[in-house]
Design a protein around this motif. Structure first.
Motif, PDB file in Angstrom:
ATOM      1  N   GLU A   8      60.795  81.196  52.919  1.00 51.29           N
ATOM      2  CA  GLU A   8      61.659  80.735  54.004  1.00 51.29           C
ATOM      3  C   GLU A   8      61.477  79.242  54.302  1.00 51.29           C
ATOM      4  N   PHE A   9      60.217  78.762  54.261  1.00 57.78           N
ATOM      5  CA  PHE A   9      59.974  77.355  54.552  1.00 57.78           C
ATOM      6  C   PHE A   9      60.690  76.467  53.543  1.00 57.78           C
ATOM      7  N   THR A  12      63.402  77.304  51.842  1.00 59.59           N
ATOM      8  CA  THR A  12      64.837  77.412  52.104  1.00 59.59           C
ATOM      9  C   THR A  12      65.243  76.503  53.260  1.00 59.59           C
ATOM     10  N   VAL A  13      64.472  76.564  54.358  1.00 58.20           N
ATOM     11  CA  VAL A  13      64.813  75.747  55.522  1.00 58.20           C
ATOM     12  C   VAL A  13      64.757  74.275  55.158  1.00 58.20           C
ATOM     13  N   SER A  14      63.694  73.877  54.494  1.00 63.07           N
ATOM     14  CA  SER A  14      63.522  72.475  54.143  1.00 63.07           C
ATOM     15  C   SER A  14      64.686  71.989  53.278  1.00 63.07           C
ATOM     16  N   LEU A  15      65.071  72.796  52.281  1.00 59.90           N
ATOM     17  CA  LEU A  15      66.205  72.414  51.432  1.00 59.90           C
ATOM     18  C   LEU A  15      67.489  72.341  52.251  1.00 59.90           C
ATOM     19  N   SER A  16      67.638  73.287  53.192  1.00 55.63           N
ATOM     20  CA  SER A  16      68.878  73.320  53.974  1.00 55.63           C
ATOM     21  C   SER A  16      68.988  72.106  54.893  1.00 55.63           C
TER      22      SER A  16
END
Lengths: 281, 252
Positions: A162-163, A165-169
């Motif tokens: 998740e970290f 994914t969030v960072s990429l988003s």
């Protein structure tokens, strides 16, 4: 026998087996402390050996081991951590990476004397470093790589997806994500691997036998291309090669080596629990 | 009214499985567009197609066009990293980084080089937290771990983190499904405020929520868009029998 009795028997057997595992560890540590502690003194830690190593201290060997441990850290960790990042984040599952993984697993199983001979051929002779701290540190560096790579890879993989994914988003690049999210969160695990690797390196004799260790060299090394004494090899020498060696010096030397390795392990454990407590998910 | 995102004949595949079929959706600027439908209908896949978060899934493939301000985001020349800065995302479970409140908000601006440490960054963090209606609750505990906030605050922190990089569009993937009713209301109120500045697309299981907050609603069924219209109209007088069955069935 009833099911409850079977259960009790199983618990008893498992407990006894667990105790049996612990006994040798306690015995080894106990015997070394019991026999080594009386001769341990400030002079012993700070003086060079004298009278054919039968008297005086072991300071050059301690210093040599500390230097080698640092050198090992410098030689091994950038490479190991880069490899772990590659394997965990970029490699995927291809024929090449399967080979790399297999190589790492096998590297962990190679007898340490083979590392010693490899270091002799590669660093001492081929690269012409001679019998030196550089050659020894590089050899020990390779020895520690499997354990550091696998613990670091595991630590990186355990950071929640998740970290990333969030960072990429948020518009971070993959590298920024690794650098600013994944690595900081994986750090406790990575540091543990590093220190455990160092603990192993500090205690090894065979890899330094032909690459760096001096039989008797009371002067301290002046550069990284000098030889040095080192605790494990010194222990081997005074236990087998010096006639009339006082037993308490042998035990005290063993005790110092044991304390260095144990304190590295202890630091690893402390670092891990401390950083775990700070970062939870 | 301006169309911010224009989806044209968009198909999406996971390997051989076609998850989205012939999507055509106009997403209006500064409005809230809700996507509803049963689990597995493709609404989350669709949402993640809008910022190309599906790219990372092995075997995933997209066909057709999604135009953001008239430019196809699936054009090979598009920089995905830049695209994701323009189209932010808020996830189902509040997922702040295990860092301080401040660092959570500052993360995006920092990696994007929008502001260095110091006053400019402080200002940016404050603005973003204000924008997410969280500033008053956290202004004295910016250095506390974000994990000490309650779930509703955490989700608003995630929204602050998203708006800190100044996106045009915010995608929300069931942002209230892990929140209690009070926290849900606070996030819904916030969404209405955010819509003045941002274009919002929200996926939700909760039809009352879609009815409450959104301007437009799309109903997804088995990877197809069954109906798309103004929210009032869709809930009051659905054109398709399938839509009606779904919204009335769920209401009862």
């Amino acid at each position: 026998m009833t099911r409850q009795q079977t259960h009790k028997l199983a618990v008893a057997v498992i407990t006894i087996v667990a105790a049996i595992v612990v006994i040798p560890i306690i015995l080894v540590i106990g015997v070394v402390f019991w026999n080594g502690l009386p001769a341990l003194s400030w002079e012993f830690l700070t003086q060079p050996p004298t009278n054919g190593m039968r008297e005086g201290g072991i300071m050059p060997a301690i210093l040599g081991t500390v230097l080698l441990t640092f050198g090992t850290a410098i030689a091994s960790f950038p490479l190991s951590i880069a490899a772990a990042i590659y394997l965990a984040e970029y490699a995927g599952d291809t024929r090449l990476t399967r080979w790399v993984r297999m190589a790492i697993v096998n590297l962990a199983g190679i007898p340490s004397i083979v590392y010693g001979l490899f270091g002799l051929g590669m660093f001492v002779l081929f690269f012409g470093f001679g019998t030196s701290i550089v050659a020894g540190a590089l050899t020990l560096g390779i020895l520690t790589m499997p354990v550091v790579i696998s613990t670091a890879e595991e630590a990186i993989l355990s950071v929640p997806q998740e970290f990333r994914t969030v960072s990429l988003s948020l518009g971070a690049t993959k590298w920024q994500t690794i650098r600013h999210q994944v690595l900081p969160n994986a750090m406790p695990g990575i540091i543990t691997g590093i220190i455990l690797g160092l603990g192993r390196a500090a205690g090894e004799t065979a890899p330094i036998l032909f690459t760096v260790a001096a039989f008797y060299l009371p002067e301290l090394p002046k550069s990284i291309f000098d030889q040095t004494m080192a605790l494990p090899y010194h222990l081997y020498v005074i236990s087998t090669q010096v006639p009339g060696m006082p037993l308490e010096i042998q035990y005290s030397t063993a005790l110092v080596l044991l304390l260095i390795v144990l304190s590295l392990t202890l630091v690893a454990t402390l670092v891990r629990t401390r950083m775990r407590r700070r970062r939870e998910w | 009214m301006k169309t911010k995102i224009e989806v044209r004949d968009f198909d999406f595949y996971y390997g051989d499985f076609q998850a989205l079929k012939g999507m055509n959706i106009p997403i209006a600027e500064h409005r809230i567009t809700a996507l509803i439908g049963p689990s597995g209908c493709g609404k989350s896949t669709f949402l993640r197609s809008l910022n190309r978060m599906n790219d990372t899934i092995p075997g995933a493939r997209a066909e057709g066009e999604i135009l953001l301000d008239g430019k196809n985001i699936y054009d090979p020349k598009v920089d995905v990293v830049e695209l994701r800065q323009r189209i932010g995302m808020v996830f189902q479970r509040p997922n702040p980084f295990p860092q301080s409140v401040y660092d959570n908000v500052a993360f995006g601006p920092r990696v994007l080089g929008m502001a260095k440490r110091g006053r400019a960054m402080d200002e940016m963090v404050r603005e973003s937290l204000e924008g997410a209606a969280l500033w008053n609750e956290v202004k004295h505990r910016l250095d506390d771990s974000a994990l000490n906030l309650n779930p509703g605050q955490q989700q608003r922190l995630c929204i602050a983190r998203t708006i800190a990089v100044k996106p045009d569009v915010i995608l929300m993937d069931e942002p209230c499904s892990a929140l209690d009713p009070v926290a849900t209301l606070s996030v819904e109120d916030l969404m209405r405020e955010l819509a003045e500045e941002y274009t919002i697309v929200i996926v939700t299981h909760n039809m009352q929520q879609a009815a409450r907050v959104s301007d437009y609603t799309g109903f997804f069924w088995l990877g197809e868009l069954v109906e798309f219209s103004e929210t009032d109209e869709l809930f009051r007088a659905p054109r398709e029998p399938l839509t009606e069955a779904y919204i009335t069935g769920r209401r009862g």
